[in-house]
Design an enzyme around this catalytic site. Sequence first.
Site: not given
Ligand SMILES: *Cc1c(COP(=O)(O)O)cnc(C)c1O
Length: 324
Positions: A5, A222
């Site tokens: 994702k 800044y």
């Molecule tokens: C993002 C996600 C994962 C992966 O999690 P990590 O901590 O990056 O391994 C697994 N399952 C779901 C439902 C997620 O949203």
Amino acid sequence: MAVIKANGYGHGLLRVAEALAGADGFALLDIKDAIALREAGYRQTILLLEGFFDVADLEQIAAYDLATVVHSEWQIRCLDAYPRAGSLDVWLKVNSGMHRLGFPPLEAAMAMEALQRHRAVREVTLMTHFANADEERGVSAQLETYNRIAANYRAPRSLANSAALLRYPDTHGEWVRPGLMLYGASPFREVPAERLGLKPAMTLKSRIIATQMLKAGDEVGYGGKYRAERGMRIGIVACGYADGYPRHAKNGTPLLVEGGRSQLLGRVSMDMLFADLTGHPEAGVGSEVTLWGAGMPIEEVASFSETISYELMCALTSRVPMLT
Ligand SMILES: *Cc1c(COP(=O)(O)O)cnc(C)c1O
């Protein structure tokens, strides 16, 4: 199942899919990304982690043979309104204690039975997600809730994110869902990635484009957030928050100058940041600076910015050229 994702945690969707082409499945959110993977020729399971948003999505899910999470009652109503039979693989999500997505334990049986006998559904996988697999509290309460439900059904099981995969073998089930660890970062605050045998996939680098000599009392950037205590030399690095380097990184955030450890000084600007060149007399215009990645754990940078490596990876912006 490789979780890719958020544009492959900032690494680029198709680049990551290619690197992980041997995975049994991919998980992501956006139906357009899922279709892009199918069109690129990937044939494994592709799971939509938030599922569908309306009945129209179901047509595409069926057309591209995607798997979809079902986390809420309203989604079952959408399935009821979907006219076709027997073509959808659904992952029923149980809220075992995180209270984000999923049916509460008392409604899980109703949902499971509705889906298992639903005319639109081919297979049901039973999934949940842990809130504290990376923390002291661990998974035991959620695992017990989930197992109590799962014991009643013959269905593939999926529970583990990276932290659970590494730490709790009894969460593995039929499908594990690692994300972060695939990119070489540690899900545990107290355990460096290297100790888990993980190597960073992403190295964010830039170069020094100018240097400045400071006198005692001179201020940098800044807001003058860094003030020199004595004469010193600094390098101006072509990387800023518009590239995804966190603006709230503190004075002293580690970085590498020509491979040697140094530190960030002053406030990060949109396109530039300041590196301390004390102890790096050889460094100058053109010197390479590593902001995170090989030799500079992203977790350390994250902790100086009061965030986590996940956020830094995802925040990388599209203007940053990807070299490999
Ligand atoms: C993002 C996600 C994962 C992966 O999690 P990590 O901590 O990056 O391994 C697994 N399952 C779901 C439902 C997620 O949203």
